[in-house]
Design a protein around this motif. Structure first.
Motif, PDB file in Angstrom:
ATOM      1  N   LEU A  48       0.827  -1.223   0.000  1.00  0.00           N
ATOM      2  CA  LEU A  48       0.000   0.000   0.000  1.00  0.00           C
ATOM      3  C   LEU A  48       0.854   1.262   0.000  1.00  0.00           C
ATOM      4  O   LEU A  48       0.548   2.234  -0.711  1.00  0.00           O
ATOM      5  CB  LEU A  48      -0.922  -0.012   1.228  1.00  0.00           C
ATOM      6  CG  LEU A  48      -2.041  -1.068   1.221  1.00  0.00           C
ATOM      7  CD1 LEU A  48      -2.762  -1.066   2.575  1.00  0.00           C
ATOM      8  CD2 LEU A  48      -3.037  -0.800   0.105  1.00  0.00           C
ATOM      9  N   MET A  49       1.932   1.255   0.776  1.00  0.00           N
ATOM     10  CA  MET A  49       2.810   2.426   0.807  1.00  0.00           C
ATOM     11  C   MET A  49       3.519   2.615  -0.537  1.00  0.00           C
ATOM     12  O   MET A  49       3.720   3.749  -0.983  1.00  0.00           O
ATOM     13  CB  MET A  49       3.847   2.255   1.919  1.00  0.00           C
ATOM     14  CG  MET A  49       3.270   2.322   3.325  1.00  0.00           C
ATOM     15  SD  MET A  49       2.439   3.899   3.677  1.00  0.00           S
ATOM     16  CE  MET A  49       3.821   5.019   3.593  1.00  0.00           C
ATOM     17  N   PHE A  50       3.868   1.510  -1.183  1.00  0.00           N
ATOM     18  CA  PHE A  50       4.493   1.625  -2.499  1.00  0.00           C
ATOM     19  C   PHE A  50       3.521   2.226  -3.521  1.00  0.00           C
ATOM     20  O   PHE A  50       3.898   3.086  -4.333  1.00  0.00           O
ATOM     21  CB  PHE A  50       4.954   0.239  -2.958  1.00  0.00           C
ATOM     22  CG  PHE A  50       5.469   0.206  -4.361  1.00  0.00           C
ATOM     23  CD1 PHE A  50       6.710   0.726  -4.666  1.00  0.00           C
ATOM     24  CD2 PHE A  50       4.701  -0.340  -5.388  1.00  0.00           C
ATOM     25  CE1 PHE A  50       7.179   0.712  -5.967  1.00  0.00           C
ATOM     26  CE2 PHE A  50       5.159  -0.364  -6.679  1.00  0.00           C
ATOM     27  CZ  PHE A  50       6.412   0.160  -6.971  1.00  0.00           C
ATOM     28  N   LEU A  51       2.270   1.789  -3.490  1.00  0.00           N
ATOM     29  CA  LEU A  51       1.272   2.358  -4.404  1.00  0.00           C
ATOM     30  C   LEU A  51       1.047   3.840  -4.126  1.00  0.00           C
ATOM     31  O   LEU A  51       0.875   4.644  -5.047  1.00  0.00           O
ATOM     32  CB  LEU A  51      -0.047   1.587  -4.270  1.00  0.00           C
ATOM     33  CG  LEU A  51      -0.041   0.133  -4.754  1.00  0.00           C
ATOM     34  CD1 LEU A  51      -1.387  -0.510  -4.476  1.00  0.00           C
ATOM     35  CD2 LEU A  51       0.284   0.059  -6.237  1.00  0.00           C
ATOM     36  N   GLN A  57       1.652   6.930  -6.694  1.00  0.00           N
ATOM     37  CA  GLN A  57       0.622   7.914  -7.024  1.00  0.00           C
ATOM     38  C   GLN A  57       1.123   9.335  -6.806  1.00  0.00           C
ATOM     39  O   GLN A  57       0.838  10.242  -7.604  1.00  0.00           O
ATOM     40  CB  GLN A  57      -0.624   7.656  -6.183  1.00  0.00           C
ATOM     41  CG  GLN A  57      -1.404   6.412  -6.593  1.00  0.00           C
ATOM     42  CD  GLN A  57      -2.593   6.156  -5.699  1.00  0.00           C
ATOM     43  OE1 GLN A  57      -2.817   6.890  -4.732  1.00  0.00           O
ATOM     44  NE2 GLN A  57      -3.352   5.111  -5.997  1.00  0.00           N
ATOM     45  N   ASP A  58       1.876   9.544  -5.717  1.00  0.00           N
ATOM     46  CA  ASP A  58       2.414  10.881  -5.448  1.00  0.00           C
ATOM     47  C   ASP A  58       3.385  11.314  -6.549  1.00  0.00           C
ATOM     48  O   ASP A  58       3.359  12.476  -6.991  1.00  0.00           O
ATOM     49  CB  ASP A  58       3.124  10.897  -4.095  1.00  0.00           C
ATOM     50  CG  ASP A  58       2.152  10.702  -2.935  1.00  0.00           C
ATOM     51  OD1 ASP A  58       0.936  10.946  -3.138  1.00  0.00           O
ATOM     52  OD2 ASP A  58       2.588  10.296  -1.840  1.00  0.00           O
ATOM     53  N   MET A 106       2.358  15.022 -13.309  1.00  0.00           N
ATOM     54  CA  MET A 106       1.243  15.649 -14.012  1.00  0.00           C
ATOM     55  C   MET A 106       1.185  17.145 -13.742  1.00  0.00           C
ATOM     56  O   MET A 106       0.881  17.945 -14.636  1.00  0.00           O
ATOM     57  CB  MET A 106      -0.071  14.984 -13.584  1.00  0.00           C
ATOM     58  CG  MET A 106      -0.215  13.532 -14.041  1.00  0.00           C
ATOM     59  SD  MET A 106      -0.234  13.350 -15.830  1.00  0.00           S
ATOM     60  CE  MET A 106      -1.781  14.144 -16.231  1.00  0.00           C
ATOM     61  N   GLU A 107       1.501  17.554 -12.506  1.00  0.00           N
ATOM     62  CA  GLU A 107       1.518  18.987 -12.185  1.00  0.00           C
ATOM     63  C   GLU A 107       2.594  19.722 -12.970  1.00  0.00           C
ATOM     64  O   GLU A 107       2.370  20.833 -13.469  1.00  0.00           O
ATOM     65  CB  GLU A 107       1.738  19.162 -10.687  1.00  0.00           C
ATOM     66  CG  GLU A 107       0.512  18.794  -9.846  1.00  0.00           C
ATOM     67  CD  GLU A 107       0.789  18.905  -8.360  1.00  0.00           C
ATOM     68  OE1 GLU A 107       1.941  19.255  -8.012  1.00  0.00           O
ATOM     69  OE2 GLU A 107      -0.127  18.646  -7.566  1.00  0.00           O
ATOM     70  N   LEU A 108       3.776  19.114 -13.091  1.00  0.00           N
ATOM     71  CA  LEU A 108       4.836  19.732 -13.886  1.00  0.00           C
ATOM     72  C   LEU A 108       4.441  19.829 -15.356  1.00  0.00           C
ATOM     73  O   LEU A 108       4.723  20.829 -16.028  1.00  0.00           O
ATOM     74  CB  LEU A 108       6.124  18.921 -13.752  1.00  0.00           C
ATOM     75  CG  LEU A 108       6.856  19.019 -12.405  1.00  0.00           C
ATOM     76  CD1 LEU A 108       8.001  18.020 -12.362  1.00  0.00           C
ATOM     77  CD2 LEU A 108       7.365  20.426 -12.167  1.00  0.00           C
TER      78      LEU A 108
END
Length: 351
Positions: free
Chosen positions: A67-70, A74-75, A81-83
């Motif tokens: 879960l932490m890897f996913l 995502q982050d 995407m923001e860049l």
């Protein structure tokens, strides 16, 4: 008046002793101060605890680690995407004054220039194409007919790979080897009007080699096969391919050697593709590795098209190119892979 004599020597000695003691005291005091400072610094380091470097691999629980890897994935995707959106805004606002897009340095775009790079408008290249072994095919005098066989006693995976390869190449037939030597198979293929002979070799039940022999005059190419994925092993694959003749795409075959290898692959397929089937066979050369993909495309609108991989997929690495048909003893080789030349410069490619 009574005069009392004062012993000067004793006072001097006493003063000197006092001075020594004072010096020792003064020398000892900064030492004590330094030790005090070091103790204070150690105390501050012990009291102030910084957060340790976070690593997903340190999490022992498998589900929580996944879960932490996913979440980290995502982050990173959100930041990317923001860049991307930020760059698009700058392009709209600044127009031609916007900063150019950064191109990363790769081995491919830093390739060393090769003297044998083919110019399509060169007269020598046009003359070679008109007189080489594939000129009859490109002039429309012959139609491709391919025979696919294997090494002796093939396993199930190799047999499946041959059958799936026959569905990609039109007018291809699969025959078992049955212990026959290639010197006996080639005259039989020529007598039955076959234009190609493909031999799939295996090692430890896995396909690892491919011999591509153009008939009747050659040449013969030997490839190393790797990363074979059959249709059942692929995710999100499309339906079974149809019998329509696919389109052929050849990418990045720029040198003389690469040009001849590209023409060799092109002669496997008929020249008139059937666009109704919407099937594409791609041979993409990158750093002398030839990646094969087989897709079906669908037009979503006037600008966008979706693709669906049909399989199989595999990777080829050229080992040798031999003049004429297959002859392991007396054959004349045009090109042979030499390991020490490849390791000398990683940015120099042959195809």
């Amino acid at each position: 008046m009574d005069i009392t004599e004062v012993p000067v020597t004793q006072k001097g000695k006493g003063k000197k002793k006092k001075n020594k003691s004072d010096k020792t005291k003064t020398t000892e005091q900064p030492a004590k101060m330094e030790t005090d400072v070091e103790v204070k610094e150690e105390k501050t380091e012990e009291t102030v605890s910084f957060p340790p470097a976070f690593s997903v691999s340190d999490i022992k629980n498998k589900q929580r680690r996944h879960l932490m890897f996913l979440k980290l994935k995502q982050d990173k995707r959100k930041q990317k995407m923001e860049l991307k959106k930020k760059r698009k805004r700058q392009e709209k606002m600044l127009g031609s004054k916007a900063p150019p897009k950064q191109v990363p340095k790769t081995i491919e775009n830093q390739r060393v220039y090769d003297e044998t790079t083919v110019d399509p408008e060169d007269e020598e290249v046009a003359f070679d194409e008109a007189t080489d072994e594939f000129s009859a095919y490109f002039n429309g005098l012959t139609n491709p007919k391919v025979l696919i066989t294997t090494s002796d006693r093939p396993r199930g995976r190799t047999v499946k790979f041959c059958r799936q390869l026959a569905t990609v190449i039109p007018n291809a037939h699969v025959y078992y080897r049955r212990g026959l030597a290639l010197k006996r198979i080639i005259p039989q293929c020529v007598a039955r009007d076959f234009t190609y002979l493909i031999v799939i070799n295996e090692d430890r039940k896995v396909p690892n080699g491919l011999v591509l022999c153009h008939l009747p005059e050659g040449p013969t190419a030997h490839f190393k096969v790797s990363s074979v994925r059959l249709r059942k092993e692929m995710k999100r694959r499309g339906k079974e391919p149809t019998e329509h003749t696919p389109e052929v795409i050849l990418n990045n075959f720029t040198t003389r050697l690469g040009h001849s290898i590209g023409r060799m692959f092109a002669a496997l397929f008929p020249q008139n593709p059937q666009f109704v089937g919407r099937q594409v066979a791609t041979f993409h050369n990158q750093r002398d590795f030839i990646f094969f993909r087989f897709h079906r495309y669908i037009f979503k609108n006037e600008k966008k098209a979706g693709i669906q991989e049909l399989g199989p997929r595999f990777t080829l690495k050229l080992r040798s190119l031999q003049k004429g048909t297959f002859d392991s003893k007396f054959g004349e080789y045009e090109w042979v892979l030499k390991r020490h030349e490849v390791d000398a410069c990683r940015r120099k490619f042959q195809l």
